[in-house]
Scaffold this motif. Sequence first.
Motif, PDB file in Angstrom:
ATOM      1  N   SER A 184     -79.358 -40.312  37.920  1.00  0.00           N
ATOM      2  CA  SER A 184     -78.585 -39.308  37.177  1.00  0.00           C
ATOM      3  C   SER A 184     -77.418 -39.964  36.441  1.00  0.00           C
ATOM      4  O   SER A 184     -77.019 -39.514  35.375  1.00  0.00           O
ATOM      5  CB  SER A 184     -78.027 -38.253  38.129  1.00  0.00           C
ATOM      6  N   TYR A 185     -76.856 -41.036  37.061  1.00  0.00           N
ATOM      7  CA  TYR A 185     -75.689 -41.696  36.464  1.00  0.00           C
ATOM      8  C   TYR A 185     -75.906 -43.200  36.489  1.00  0.00           C
ATOM      9  O   TYR A 185     -76.662 -43.717  37.316  1.00  0.00           O
ATOM     10  CB  TYR A 185     -74.407 -41.330  37.239  1.00  0.00           C
ATOM     11  N   PHE A 186     -75.201 -43.877  35.573  1.00  0.00           N
ATOM     12  CA  PHE A 186     -75.387 -45.321  35.438  1.00  0.00           C
ATOM     13  C   PHE A 186     -74.020 -46.002  35.372  1.00  0.00           C
ATOM     14  O   PHE A 186     -73.156 -45.587  34.587  1.00  0.00           O
ATOM     15  CB  PHE A 186     -76.181 -45.604  34.152  1.00  0.00           C
ATOM     16  N   ALA A 187     -73.812 -47.022  36.216  1.00  0.00           N
ATOM     17  CA  ALA A 187     -72.543 -47.768  36.182  1.00  0.00           C
ATOM     18  C   ALA A 187     -72.839 -49.215  35.814  1.00  0.00           C
ATOM     19  O   ALA A 187     -73.520 -49.926  36.554  1.00  0.00           O
ATOM     20  CB  ALA A 187     -71.860 -47.706  37.549  1.00  0.00           C
ATOM     21  N   ASP A 188     -72.338 -49.631  34.666  1.00  0.00           N
ATOM     22  CA  ASP A 188     -72.537 -51.011  34.223  1.00  0.00           C
ATOM     23  C   ASP A 188     -71.415 -51.875  34.795  1.00  0.00           C
ATOM     24  O   ASP A 188     -70.291 -51.851  34.313  1.00  0.00           O
ATOM     25  CB  ASP A 188     -72.534 -51.048  32.686  1.00  0.00           C
ATOM     26  N   CYS A 189     -71.744 -52.623  35.850  1.00  0.00           N
ATOM     27  CA  CYS A 189     -70.768 -53.539  36.467  1.00  0.00           C
ATOM     28  C   CYS A 189     -71.239 -54.969  36.229  1.00  0.00           C
ATOM     29  O   CYS A 189     -71.139 -55.831  37.108  1.00  0.00           O
ATOM     30  CB  CYS A 189     -70.651 -53.274  37.963  1.00  0.00           C
ATOM     31  N   SER A 190     -71.802 -55.212  35.036  1.00  0.00           N
ATOM     32  CA  SER A 190     -72.420 -56.511  34.769  1.00  0.00           C
ATOM     33  C   SER A 190     -71.388 -57.541  34.318  1.00  0.00           C
ATOM     34  O   SER A 190     -71.757 -58.554  33.739  1.00  0.00           O
ATOM     35  CB  SER A 190     -73.497 -56.354  33.697  1.00  0.00           C
ATOM     36  N   ALA A 191     -70.128 -57.299  34.578  1.00  0.00           N
ATOM     37  CA  ALA A 191     -69.019 -58.173  34.186  1.00  0.00           C
ATOM     38  C   ALA A 191     -68.796 -58.070  32.685  1.00  0.00           C
ATOM     39  O   ALA A 191     -69.703 -58.332  31.902  1.00  0.00           O
ATOM     40  CB  ALA A 191     -69.247 -59.630  34.585  1.00  0.00           C
ATOM     41  N   ARG A 192     -67.600 -57.720  32.325  1.00  0.00           N
ATOM     42  CA  ARG A 192     -67.194 -57.600  30.921  1.00  0.00           C
ATOM     43  C   ARG A 192     -68.060 -56.584  30.171  1.00  0.00           C
ATOM     44  O   ARG A 192     -68.135 -56.604  28.956  1.00  0.00           O
ATOM     45  CB  ARG A 192     -67.261 -58.960  30.219  1.00  0.00           C
ATOM     46  N   GLY A 193     -68.809 -55.742  30.894  1.00  0.00           N
ATOM     47  CA  GLY A 193     -69.628 -54.725  30.235  1.00  0.00           C
ATOM     48  C   GLY A 193     -70.702 -55.319  29.355  1.00  0.00           C
ATOM     49  O   GLY A 193     -71.120 -54.729  28.364  1.00  0.00           O
ATOM     50  N   GLN A 194     -71.199 -56.512  29.727  1.00  0.00           N
ATOM     51  CA  GLN A 194     -72.145 -57.196  28.834  1.00  0.00           C
ATOM     52  C   GLN A 194     -73.455 -56.432  28.675  1.00  0.00           C
ATOM     53  O   GLN A 194     -74.071 -56.478  27.620  1.00  0.00           O
ATOM     54  CB  GLN A 194     -72.404 -58.627  29.306  1.00  0.00           C
ATOM     55  N   PHE A 195     -73.892 -55.704  29.731  1.00  0.00           N
ATOM     56  CA  PHE A 195     -75.155 -54.978  29.610  1.00  0.00           C
ATOM     57  C   PHE A 195     -75.035 -53.879  28.554  1.00  0.00           C
ATOM     58  O   PHE A 195     -75.845 -53.783  27.639  1.00  0.00           O
ATOM     59  CB  PHE A 195     -75.578 -54.373  30.961  1.00  0.00           C
ATOM     60  N   SER A 196     -73.990 -53.048  28.670  1.00  0.00           N
ATOM     61  CA  SER A 196     -73.884 -51.941  27.698  1.00  0.00           C
ATOM     62  C   SER A 196     -73.629 -52.456  26.297  1.00  0.00           C
ATOM     63  O   SER A 196     -74.058 -51.848  25.319  1.00  0.00           O
ATOM     64  CB  SER A 196     -72.819 -50.927  28.093  1.00  0.00           C
ATOM     65  N   GLN A 197     -72.937 -53.590  26.219  1.00  0.00           N
ATOM     66  CA  GLN A 197     -72.684 -54.143  24.884  1.00  0.00           C
ATOM     67  C   GLN A 197     -74.000 -54.547  24.221  1.00  0.00           C
ATOM     68  O   GLN A 197     -74.260 -54.233  23.075  1.00  0.00           O
ATOM     69  CB  GLN A 197     -71.768 -55.350  25.005  1.00  0.00           C
ATOM     70  N   SER A 198     -74.867 -55.232  24.986  1.00  0.00           N
ATOM     71  CA  SER A 198     -76.095 -55.702  24.346  1.00  0.00           C
ATOM     72  C   SER A 198     -77.158 -54.602  24.253  1.00  0.00           C
ATOM     73  O   SER A 198     -77.949 -54.597  23.329  1.00  0.00           O
ATOM     74  CB  SER A 198     -76.647 -56.931  25.068  1.00  0.00           C
ATOM     75  N   HIS A 199     -77.185 -53.647  25.192  1.00  0.00           N
ATOM     76  CA  HIS A 199     -78.247 -52.638  25.155  1.00  0.00           C
ATOM     77  C   HIS A 199     -77.876 -51.371  24.407  1.00  0.00           C
ATOM     78  O   HIS A 199     -78.719 -50.756  23.785  1.00  0.00           O
ATOM     79  CB  HIS A 199     -78.695 -52.286  26.577  1.00  0.00           C
ATOM     80  N   PHE A 200     -76.620 -50.958  24.522  1.00  0.00           N
ATOM     81  CA  PHE A 200     -76.233 -49.721  23.837  1.00  0.00           C
ATOM     82  C   PHE A 200     -75.356 -50.013  22.627  1.00  0.00           C
ATOM     83  O   PHE A 200     -74.906 -49.097  21.947  1.00  0.00           O
ATOM     84  CB  PHE A 200     -75.441 -48.790  24.774  1.00  0.00           C
ATOM     85  N   GLY A 201     -75.027 -51.295  22.411  1.00  0.00           N
ATOM     86  CA  GLY A 201     -74.106 -51.641  21.331  1.00  0.00           C
ATOM     87  C   GLY A 201     -72.766 -50.954  21.539  1.00  0.00           C
ATOM     88  O   GLY A 201     -72.130 -50.499  20.592  1.00  0.00           O
ATOM     89  N   ALA A 202     -72.349 -50.858  22.820  1.00  0.00           N
ATOM     90  CA  ALA A 202     -71.122 -50.111  23.126  1.00  0.00           C
ATOM     91  C   ALA A 202     -69.945 -50.638  22.325  1.00  0.00           C
ATOM     92  O   ALA A 202     -69.824 -51.841  22.102  1.00  0.00           O
ATOM     93  CB  ALA A 202     -70.825 -50.207  24.611  1.00  0.00           C
ATOM     94  N   SER A 203     -69.087 -49.722  21.923  1.00  0.00           N
ATOM     95  CA  SER A 203     -67.948 -50.094  21.089  1.00  0.00           C
ATOM     96  C   SER A 203     -67.008 -51.004  21.872  1.00  0.00           C
ATOM     97  O   SER A 203     -67.191 -51.234  23.062  1.00  0.00           O
ATOM     98  CB  SER A 203     -67.210 -48.835  20.671  1.00  0.00           C
ATOM     99  N   GLU A 204     -65.971 -51.471  21.200  1.00  0.00           N
ATOM    100  CA  GLU A 204     -64.948 -52.293  21.842  1.00  0.00           C
ATOM    101  C   GLU A 204     -65.534 -53.476  22.596  1.00  0.00           C
ATOM    102  O   GLU A 204     -65.560 -53.499  23.831  1.00  0.00           O
ATOM    103  CB  GLU A 204     -64.192 -51.431  22.853  1.00  0.00           C
ATOM    104  N   PRO A 205     -66.080 -54.455  21.888  1.00  0.00           N
ATOM    105  CA  PRO A 205     -66.610 -55.613  22.598  1.00  0.00           C
ATOM    106  C   PRO A 205     -65.507 -56.306  23.385  1.00  0.00           C
ATOM    107  O   PRO A 205     -64.362 -56.339  22.953  1.00  0.00           O
ATOM    108  CB  PRO A 205     -67.126 -56.522  21.481  1.00  0.00           C
ATOM    109  N   VAL A 206     -65.854 -56.805  24.567  1.00  0.00           N
ATOM    110  CA  VAL A 206     -64.856 -57.497  25.384  1.00  0.00           C
ATOM    111  C   VAL A 206     -65.143 -58.991  25.308  1.00  0.00           C
ATOM    112  O   VAL A 206     -66.258 -59.424  25.574  1.00  0.00           O
ATOM    113  CB  VAL A 206     -64.937 -57.014  26.851  1.00  0.00           C
TER     114      VAL A 206
END
Length: 547
Positions: A229-251
Amino acid sequence: MPELSSKSSGSESVYDLLVCGGGIFGVSVAYEAAKRGLKVCLVEKNDFGAATSANSLKTIHGGLRYLQCFDVKYSFISAMARRDWLRFSPELVRPLRCVIPTTRKLGKSRLMVGGGLAFYNLLTSWRNRDMPAEALIPRAGLRSLNAFTECAENLDNHGVTGAALWYDAQAVNTERLLITLLMQARQAGADVRNYCEVEAVRKDPSQGSFLCQLNEVTRGGIRTQIRASYFADCSARGQFSQSHFGASEPVSYVQAVNVVVAKALVKNAVGLSMKDESGASRLMFMSPWRKGFCLIGTWYFDTDRTTVSPSTLKDIVAQVNSAFDVPKIVPEDIVHVHVGHLPADQAKLRHSGADASLLKHARIQSLEAHDPRLAGAYRIVGTKWTLARYEASIFLNRLAKDHGLSIGPTTFNQRRAEVAQIRALEGLRGLGLSERQLAYIKQYFLAAGEKILALCEQEPDLLEAVPGEVDCIRGLVRYAIEFEAVCSLEDLIVRRMPFGNAQSPKNETLRYCAQVLFRHLGQPLTDEDLMVEQEKLRNFYLKTKPF
Ligand SMILES: Cc1cc2nc3c(=O)[nH]c(=O)nc-3n(C[C@H](O)[C@H](O)[C@H](O)COP(=O)(O)OP(=O)(O)OC[C@H]3O[C@@H](n4cnc5c(N)ncnc54)[C@H](O)[C@@H]3O)c2cc1C
């Protein structure tokens, strides 16, 4: 992105929360979520805690450092986090006496530093309430020059007027601490998998849940699909969401390096001014660690490498020696190099350099702001080991609030429940273990006492000492292999067994562990295999070759 089928296969597992990443932040989230009643799956693509979390300086900060930049809120939170870790495992976390010199410079003068320490004492006056005796934190205060010079022999005390003394805490073994938390998350119902990568995540609008594709590396790359139901990206520096969802605010991130020296150089943690080649100086910390080791760090570099060059190590040695009247170490004294990556502010990294660019606080972001279809997905970017359990509790509160969930109370800063395993120690004493062997189990494997006792009762040979390690019984190696998801010799030696945590163990110890592990995995062990394993470990400890 691999295709994810919305059609349920029937055998698909369904969870409340999928946590991507088994570093200290992911493990803390999984523990907190499982204890608060959620059905959790934690997935780590390598071994648990093997990335940045295995490379910290082991300081559980008490918050004094935040006061330097007048961050009173985080000073308070950090002191709470120190209390929380000391409560969670007084065996693995110990108060750490710390000293820094005072000088004639205004910012480091006795007046300014003394004022800061007095305020800190006031701010943390509650710190010892309901704490076990071994976890009490004395008051901070100013001391004479002697308190500085007594920290180590031959310290350069030029311009030093005295000392400031306070207490942080030290995690004796961060890897065992993380595994202890993980095993307790599992006991609370969490499904935890290492060597399993989250490959793809997509929201299934028909059911409102996330479809997640996992790649189980150790099972020959089998791909499984789960729902959460919910997803927590704890892949360090949010790297998973950055590469898979193109999440804003790259770290962005910087490389952070510590060295472990096989010499007891200091009596307590001490902040020393170290000079680099250009003559610029920085405050570095040297902490006594375990018996006969010293941890020194932290150096920051603007690179994504996971190794350090021999010339960088030489520079580090020169900088350490600059804090003393006579050279103290040579490159050969370094037995382990810690390398990790920490989140940084991209703009500051470009203009102000690696040190100044480090993010000060963790970020917990809902990805819904980036894409409304991602409601229920979050990324957690952690900055300090110390604060992982605190941030996990904040995340769970936020998740519950955002989605109207009714979950149990936080575990952060709660008193530890009576540990039934203490009784198991008595059972092991009855089997004839020495006091030192019992103390070893109590320090590193307390939460596993009952399982270890059961193994030893079944097989009395497991009460014998591991070759080369008189305090460690064979039952501990066996327990780790059978219950703690060990997949390689490195997992076992470095992150499960205390004797390999600082440097490579003796040859006979290594051979014994390899034999037991290979037998368990159903593989023969040849002398050639052993040499390959030794070489892999050498590269692991010294981080001078790419891996
Ligand atoms: C040299 C150094 C010294 C430090 N000293 C201290 C200190 O003294 N005190 C302190 O409080 N903090 C310290 N820190 C900071 C602290 O170590 C970090 O803040 C913390 O470890 C970060 O944890 P994490 O879980 O966010 O990241 P990580 O430990 O990097 O964990 C992230 C995990 O996600 C996994 N992952 C990534 N992608 C996927 C995927 N697709 N599927 C599954 N898994 C995935 C990775 O394999 C990794 O294991 C130090 C750090 C360094 C490097």
